[in-house]
Design an enzyme around this catalytic site. Structure first.
Site, PDB file in Angstrom:
ATOM      1  N   SER A 226       0.837  -1.202   0.000  1.00  0.00           N
ATOM      2  CA  SER A 226       0.000   0.000   0.000  1.00  0.00           C
ATOM      3  C   SER A 226       0.875   1.255   0.000  1.00  0.00           C
ATOM      4  O   SER A 226       1.712   1.417  -0.878  1.00  0.00           O
ATOM      5  CB  SER A 226      -0.963  -0.046   1.187  1.00  0.00           C
ATOM      6  OG  SER A 226      -2.044   0.824   0.995  1.00  0.00           O
TER       7      SER A 226
ATOM      8  N   ASP B 176      -5.678  -3.698  -2.582  1.00  0.00           N
ATOM      9  CA  ASP B 176      -4.683  -3.398  -1.549  1.00  0.00           C
ATOM     10  C   ASP B 176      -4.020  -4.655  -0.977  1.00  0.00           C
ATOM     11  O   ASP B 176      -4.689  -5.577  -0.510  1.00  0.00           O
ATOM     12  CB  ASP B 176      -5.395  -2.643  -0.420  1.00  0.00           C
ATOM     13  CG  ASP B 176      -4.453  -2.017   0.584  1.00  0.00           C
ATOM     14  OD1 ASP B 176      -3.290  -2.428   0.659  1.00  0.00           O
ATOM     15  OD2 ASP B 176      -4.900  -1.107   1.302  1.00  0.00           O
TER      16      ASP B 176
END
Length: 313
Positions: A52, A166
């Site tokens: 991320s 993610d």
């Protein structure tokens, strides 16, 4: 007869140092401070893996451009942050993420992961299979864009027949990835360890609520151009605007914090850095100076302990 010369034993190769940069949205600016402390300690990082926001900072660091990124974030205010949003018809996400991809592209010269001066990996999740996807080659920006795609907020990325979101859903602090790259010594940064306690003890202030309201207002202003979204807008207004982001994201962070606890027990890094940033919200990039400094201090203290040197605390 002359004695044979003693056999020479070569010096053992130095252990490669790997850096595992964890997820955490705006809290990820702490990675910049961590990197500064690592450099000041004279430690050369050989390998980087990021999840991320950790993938964003890790990619820029691997490209040798971390100074420019730090300067850019320090200049951020809420108007610039809101300007990074590119709302789309809310089918698989509210934000397209292309502006963020362009932002990252402006700070890296390499087009592909394998062209980076420092070996780098970005961690994503395949939403179709639930599997961890380690991006080790191919388009660098696509890999980073996939790794930051928080479900429900950013639209997913299609790659090689997979739909990626993610990486924090499966590997919030990618120690295992950097070890698989060949690291003998791993420095890991966990940004979610104190998020639950901090959110309970420090509820949103008015200023934080105002900022998130402004961000959502921009989304709504764009969505109003679509006649079929009146009902969606009405639903958003049933509760205060900050709650929409906060409930979704805090739920994800709770999951990530629990997952990180389990994974770090199983695969312990040699140095674990945990900046106390649980109260920092998803988009508070305008607090860059403060967040970077907290990351720097936390890293400096942990590195000093690891080296056996006295600390200031």
């Amino acid at each position: 007869m002359a004695k044979p010369a003693p056999e020479t034993v070569p010096n053992p190769p130095a252990r490669k140092v790997g850096l595992a940069l964890g997820s955490g949205s705006a809290r990820g600016l702490a990675h910049i401070g961590v990197l500064r402390a690592i450099e000041e300690a004279g430690i050369k990082v050989d390998l980087v893996a990021g999840t991320s926001i950790g993938a964003v900072v890790g990619a820029v660091y691997a490209a040798g451009k971390i100074g420019g990124l730090a300067d850019r974030f320090r200049a951020f205010d809420w108007r610039q942050i809101v300007g990074m949003l590119d709302p789309v018809l809310p089918r698989s996400g509210l934000i397209d993420g292309q502006k963020i991809a362009d932002f990252v592209r402006a700070h890296v010269a390499a087009a592909s992961i394998e062209d980076l001066p420092i070996p780098f990996r970005a961690v994503a999740t395949c939403i179709m299979s639930g599997e961890e996807v380690v991006c080790a080659w191919g388009d660098l920006i696509d890999a980073v864009r996939a790794s930051i795609s928080v479900p429900g907020i950013f639209t997913p990325v299609r790659s090689n027949g997979r739909i990626l979101v993610d990486g924090g859903l499966v590997n919030p602090v990618p120690v295992s990835v950097v070890r698989a790259m060949g690291a003998g010594l791993v420095i890991a940064v966990d940004l979610n360890h104190d998020i639950v306690a901090s959110r309970v003890s420090r509820p949103d202030s008015n200023s934080q609520g105002t900022f998130h309201t402004q961000a959502m207002a921009r989304l709504l202003a764009s969505l109003r151009t679509n006649p079929g979204l009146v009902q969606f807008e009405a639903w958003l207004h049933k509760e205060p605007l900050p709650g929409i982001f906060d409930v979704l994201l805090t739920s994800i962070y709770i999951m990530q914090a629990r997952m990180t606890q389990a994974s770090l027990r199983q695969d312990k890094p040699d140095i674990l850095i945990r900046p106390p940033l649980g109260a920092v919200r998803f988009m508070e990039f305008d607090r860059a100076e403060e967040i970077i400094e907290i990351g720097y201090r936390s890293a400096a203290q942990q590195l000093a302990r690891w080296a056996g040197a006295p600390t200031d605390d």
